[in-house]
Motif scaffolding. Structure first.
Motif, PDB file in Angstrom:
ATOM      1  N   ASN A 622       0.875  -1.166   0.000  1.00 42.33           N
ATOM      2  CA  ASN A 622       0.000   0.000   0.000  1.00 42.33           C
ATOM      3  C   ASN A 622       0.918   1.223   0.000  1.00 42.33           C
ATOM      4  OD1 ASN A 622      -2.402  -1.535   0.223  1.00 42.33           O
ATOM      5  ND2 ASN A 622      -1.999  -1.790   2.423  1.00 42.33           N
ATOM      6  N   VAL A 624       1.706   5.480  -0.871  1.00 39.39           N
ATOM      7  CA  VAL A 624       1.244   6.849  -1.083  1.00 39.39           C
ATOM      8  C   VAL A 624       2.402   7.614  -1.711  1.00 39.39           C
ATOM      9  CG1 VAL A 624       0.410   8.981  -0.029  1.00 39.39           C
ATOM     10  CG2 VAL A 624      -0.349   6.763   0.863  1.00 39.39           C
ATOM     11  N   THR A 657      -2.105   6.843  -4.840  1.00 37.10           N
ATOM     12  CA  THR A 657      -2.257   5.812  -3.799  1.00 37.10           C
ATOM     13  C   THR A 657      -2.445   4.484  -4.508  1.00 37.10           C
ATOM     14  OG1 THR A 657      -4.643   6.138  -3.680  1.00 37.10           O
ATOM     15  CG2 THR A 657      -3.284   7.403  -2.146  1.00 37.10           C
TER      16      THR A 657
END
Length: 809
Positions: A622, A624, A657
Motif C-alpha cells: 500500500n 502513497v 495511492t
C-alpha cells in the motif's frame, strides 16, 4: 697345622656333633609324640579363639626348619562359634607349615616362629547385622594384668602365603574385597612397647575391590606386585603402611595407607600417586560408574595423578575420593571435539561440601589454568568448575583471541564463511551438562570482532571489513558497534535480543532481534540474496545437533525487527534518499511498515509484506506517492513492464495511492503479468511527450496541433491491475491537444480494448473561459470522434473508429 687351628676345628666339630645329636633327639621326640604334639599345638592355637580350629594331621619337616623343628599341618579349618548360621569358613587350608622354637619344645611349650599357608581360602565375613566371623579371635583385655603363671600366646615372626584366596565380604557395609594371592612373604618384629612392624612382599590378583558393591569394583582383575612396610601400634590401634612402589597391572604406583582399628568400623586413608599413566589405564582402575563417565574423554599422553581414598569398613556408601591430575601439552578428546596443546591442573572430589555426604550430587571437578586450542582456536579458562555429577553444571570464564577465519573449522562453510579479521572473546558461562556435552549455556561477557570478511552462504551475501561487538548479560544479548560492508553498501547497526539464551535452546522461532540500522548508502542489489530461497535449508534441530546446525536454525527461524534510516538507497535505476523503515523479518518473509523515502523530488510512503515461497516472493504494498517526478518514477521501475508508454513519454508530478500485489523473483525482478490491485493517481503539470499512438492518429486528425508535447493541467484516474490487463476506469483527459474521455482495458499482451471519445474542438479556444461550468459544457461541443484502441494484426495497438459505440458503452 698350628696347634690353635687344630683346637678350633675340634671345638667346631664337637658343636656340630652336639647339634646333630640334639636335632636327632628332637626328631625322635617329635616322631614318637606326634599325637600329643598335635594336641598341644591345637590347644595352643585354640586358646584365644571363640570357635574351633581343627587340624587333620601333622607331618614333621625337620630339614626345612633346621635347627628348629618344622611341622606341616594338613587340612586345617578355622570356624567361629556361629558358623552354622552363616556357613562361611574363616580358614580352609590344605597345608600349613609351622616352624617351632626348639628350646620352647624342650621346656614343654610351643613358640611359633614362622607359619606358611598354602593352597588355602581365607574368608572374612560380616553379615547384614554387623556380626563378623573374625569374632573367633578374642580381644585382649588391656585392663587385666598379665598373670605370670599364664603361658604367653604364640608369637609369629614370619609368615608366607602361596596360592591363597582371600575374601573380605561385608554385607552390612556393601563391601567386597577379593584377592587371589599368588605369593606373600612377611617378616614381623614385635617391639617391647607393644604392636609390631612387618615387611611384606606381595604378588596378588585383585578380583574385587568394591567399597560399595552397588557401584562395582576398583582395580578389578589387576595384578598387584611389590613390597610393603607395615607397622601396628597396640595402644592406638593404628596400622600404618609406609609409601612404597606397587605395580598395579603394568603401571607403577606409590601407595601409602593408614587404618584405624580402634574405631568400631575400621577407618582408612589410602594415598596413591603415579607419575606416568595413560588416561584410559587410570580410568580402568576405578569403579564402573566412574569409568563409564571418564571413558567419554581421553588424553593421548600420560599424566601425573595423585589420589586419596578415605572411608570406613562399616555400613555406608562409597569412600571419599580426592584426585589431583597434572596435564601438560596433551591432546584431550571430548564428546564435543578435540582440544590440542591442552594443559591444566585438575581436581576431583566426591565430598565437595562438608557434611553433605559422599555422592554424585556432592561431587565436583575443578580445572585450573586450562589452556588449549579447539579447531586451531586458542583459548584459556582460569578456573573451570563442574559440580553435581548427577545433574552436572559447568561454570568458568572463557577467554580467546584468534583469527576469525578459524571459525570455519567449527561451524563449517554451509552457513557463514569467514575470511580475514580477528576476534577477542571473554565470556563467563554457566551450563548444564548432558551426556558430557555443554547444554543451554548461559554466558555473560563480550565478543569483539574486527576487520572481518564474512559471507552468509545461504543468501549469497558478502560483507567486508565487518566489526561486531556482542555483549551477553545474564539473559539478554546486546549487539553494538556493528559495521557491515557489502560492495558499496556500508551499514552501521546495533541491536538487542531479550531472553536470548533461553529462547535459543527452547523456542528459536520466538527470538525477536531488535535492530537499529543506519547507513549513508545502501545498494539493494547487493542484498538480493535475501529474496531467494535459503540454500541449503536449515536442518531441523535434534538432540545430536551440533553448534553449527543450531545456529543455522536460529538464523532461519528467528524474527528480526528492524528500524532503518538510510541516507541513500540504490536499486537498479532507483534512487531514494532520507529513507526510514520498520521491517519485521520472519522465517516466512518480511513485513514492511512505516516506510518513507524521498524520491524524484517527492516522497513515497508504503506498508506491506513480502512472503517467500520457493524461488519467488509474493508481495503486497500500500503506497502513497506525493509530488514525484513521473518521468523518473517510471524510469526507476522499468516502466512497470509497459512497452508502449515509457518514461520518455511522460512529464509532470505524480500523486498516487496504490493497493497492489505481485511477485518478485529471487533475482529481484518483477515477474511479468503478476501485478494485481488498484492505482489511483493525480498528475499535475503533466505532459505526454512523443507518444506514438497519439501521434499516429493526430497527424491526420490534428495536423496543425503540437503532438509532441501534450500538456495536462490536472489528470486524475484510477487503474485496476489484473495481471496482463489494466482496467482504465472512465476518466477525462483535458490536454493542450484535445479533450478526451477514455475507458476500457489495456493489455500487455493481447486483449486491449479502449474506447476514446475525442471532440475535435481545439481546447485552446476555451483557454480564456474562467467559468468552470461553462467550460465543462463546451468541452464536448462540436464534432466528436468515437474511437476504439484494439490489437492490430502486427501485435501493435491500432486505433479505429468505434462503429459499435453503443455496444461498448
Amino acid at each position: 697345622m698350628p696347634r690353635w687351628s687344630k683346637i678350633t676345628l675340634k671345638v667346631i666339630g664337637i658343636l656340630i656333633g652336639l647339634i646333630l645329636i640334639i636335632f636327632s633327639a628332637l626328631a625322635l621326640y617329635v616322631n614318637s609324640n606326634k599325637e600329643s604334639l598335635l594336641q598341644t599345638i591345637t590347644q595352643k592355637l585354640n586358646k584365644n579363639l571363640n570357635g574351633t580350629l581343627t587340624i587333620g594331621s601333622m607331618e614333621p619337616t625337620f630339614l626345612r626348619g633346621f635347627p628348629g623343628v618344622s611341622i606341616k599341618l594338613l587340612k586345617v579349618t578355622m570356624r567361629d562359634s556361629l558358623w552354622k548360621n552363616h556357613q562361611h569358613t574363616l580358614l580352609d587350608a590344605k597345608e600349613l607349615e609351622v616352624s617351632v622354637n626348639t628350646l620352647s619344645l624342650l621346656k614343654g611349650t610351643v613358640e611359633i616362629k614362622k607359619i606358611g599357608i598354602n593352597d588355602a581360602a581365607i574368608y572374612l565375613f560380616t553379615d547384614s547385622n554387623g556380626y563378623s566371623n573374625t569374632a573367633i579371635f578374642r580381644k585382649k583385655d588391656k585392663t587385666k594384668k598379665k598373670d605370670d603363671s599364664e603361658s604367653s600366646s604364640p608369637e609369629i615372626r614370619k609368615f608366607t602365603l602361596n596360592n591363597v584366596s582371600f575374601v573380605v565380604d561385608n554385607k552390612k557395609g556393601h563391601k567386597l574385597f577379593q584377592f587371589e594371592i599368588y605369593d606373600l612373604k612377611g617378616n614381623i618384629d614385635c617391639p617391647l612397647l607393644g604392636g609390631w612392624d612387618a615387611e611384606l612382599k606381595l604378588k596378588t590378583l585383585a578380583k574385587s575391590l568394591a567399597f560399595n558393591t552397588r557401584r562395582g569394583s576398583f582395580i578389578k582383575d589387576k595384578l598387584l606386585e611389590g613390597p610393603f612396610k607395615v607397622s601396628y601400634n597396640d595402644n592406638s590401634g593404628i596400622v600404618q603402611v609406609a609409601p612404597n612402589t606397587l605395580n598395579i597391572g603394568n603401571d607403577p604406583f606409590i601407595i601409602g595407607a593408614k587404618f584405624d582399628t580402634s574405631k568400631e568400623n575400621t577407618e582408612f586413608t589410602i594415598n596413591i600417586e603415579t607419575k606416568n599413566i595413560l588416561w584410559r589405564d587410570a580410568s580402568a582402575l576405578l569403579a564402573p560408574n566412574i569409568t563409564a563417565k571418564l571413558n567419554m574423554f581421553d588424553l593421548k599422553q600420560p599424566i601425573h595423578v595423585y589420589c586419596t581414598l578415605g572411608g570406613n569398613m562399616g555400613p555406608g556408601g562409597d569412600p571419599s575420593i580426592n584426585v589431583k591430575a597434572l596435564v601438560k601439552d596433551n591432546t584431550l578428546t571430548t564428546p564435543g571435539g578435540v582440544v590440542d596443546n591442552c594443559s591444566f591442573t585438575g581436581q576431583f572430589t566426591n565430598s565437595y561440601i562438608s557434611g553433605k555426604g559422599i555422592s554424585d550430587e556432592n561431587s565436583a571437578i575443578k580445572l585450573f589454568n586450562f589452556k588449549g586450542s579447539y579447531a586451531q582456536i586458542p583459548f584459556s579458562i582460569d578456573t573451570a568448575f563442574i559440580n553435581n555429577l548427577n545433574k552436572p553444571i559447568a561454570t568458568g570464564i572463557f577467554k580467546s583471541q584468534f583469527e576469525i577465519a578459524k571459525l570455519n573449522n567449527i561451524i563449517g562453510e554451509e552457513m557463514l564463511k569467514f575470511g580475514k579479521g580477528t576476534a577477542n572473546v571473554k565470556l563467563a558461562y554457566r551450563a548444564d551438562i548432558v551426556d558430557f556435552q555443554l547444554t543451554k549455556p548461559y554466558v555473560k561477557g563480550l565478543v569483539d570482532i574486527q576487520n572481518a570478511d564474512v559471507s552468509y552462504v545461504p543468501r549469497k551475501v558478502n560483507f567486508k571489513n565487518t566489526a561486531i561487538s556482542l555483549n551477553f548479560t545474564d539473559h539478554d544479548l546486546y549487539i553494538k558497534n556493528i559495521r557491515l560492508q557489502s560492495g558499496k553498501s556500508v551499514v552501521f547497526m546495533e541491536g538487542s535480543v531479550g531472553n536470548f539464551l533461553n529462547l535459543y535452546y527452547t523456542d528459536p522461532e520466538k527470538i525477536l532481534l531488535n535492530w537499529k540500522i543506519r547507513s549513508p548508502e545502501i545498494h539493494l542489489g547487493e542484498f538480493i540474496g535475501f529474496l531467494g530461497t535459503r540454500k541449503p535449508k536449515a536442518k531441523k534441530r535434534t538432540r545430536q545437533s551440533n553448534f553449527s546446525e543450531n545456529l543455522n536454525e536460529l538464523f532461519e527461524k528467528s524474527q528480526v525487527n528492524m528500524n532503518i534510516k538510510v541516507d541513500k538507497i540504490y536499486y537498479s535505476k532507483f534512487l531514494a534518499t532520507n529513507a526510514n523503515a520498520d521491517l519485521l523479518l520472519t522465517e516466512n518473509g518480511i513485513a514492511i511498515k512505516n516506510v518513507s523515502v524521498k524520491h524524484s523530488g517527492g516522497s513515497v510512503s508504503l506498508n506491506g509484506s513480502i512472503a517467500q515461497k520457493g524461488s519467488t516472493n509474493n508481495f503486497k504494498l500500500n503506497t502513497v506517492i506525493t509530488n514525484v517526478d513521473i518521468k523518473n518514477f517510471f524510469y526507476s521501475f522499468n516502466n512497470f513492464g509497459m512497452k508502449t508508454l515509457t518514461s520518455k513519454n511522460l512529464k509532470g508530478y505524480l500523486f498516487s495511492t496504490t493497493n497492489i500485489s505481485g511477485v518478485i523473483s529471487d533475482k529481484g525482478n518483477l515477474l511479468p503479468n503478476s501485478l494485481y490491485g488498484s492505482i489511483a493517481f493525480n498528475l499535475k503539470k503533466g505532459a505526454l511527450l512523443s507518444f506514438d499512438p497519439i501521434k499516429n492518429v493526430g497527424k491526420f486528425a490534428f495536423p496543425f496541433r503540437d503532438l509532441d508535447n501534450i500538456t495536462f493541467t490536472n489528470l486524475n484516474g484510477k487503474f485496476d491491475v489484473r495481471g496482463q490487463k489494466i482496467t482504465i476506469n472512465p476518466m477525462q483527459i483535458n490536454s493542450s491537444l484535445l479533450n478526451m474521455d477514455i475507458a476500457g482495458i489495456y493489455s500487455m499482451s493481447t486483449g486491449t480494448n479502449i474506447t476514446l471519445d475525442i471532440p475535435l474542438r481545439n481546447p485552446k479556444k476555451d483557454a480564456d473561459i474562467t467559468d468552470k461550468d461553462e467550460k465543462r459544457a463546451r468541452r464536448m461541443k462540436g464534432i466528436v470522434l468515437h474511437l476504439l484502441a484494439t490489437d492490430g494484426e502486427d501485435g501493435k495497438i491500432k486505433i479505429k473508429l468505434n462503429r459499435n459505440r453503443d455496444k461498448t458503452k
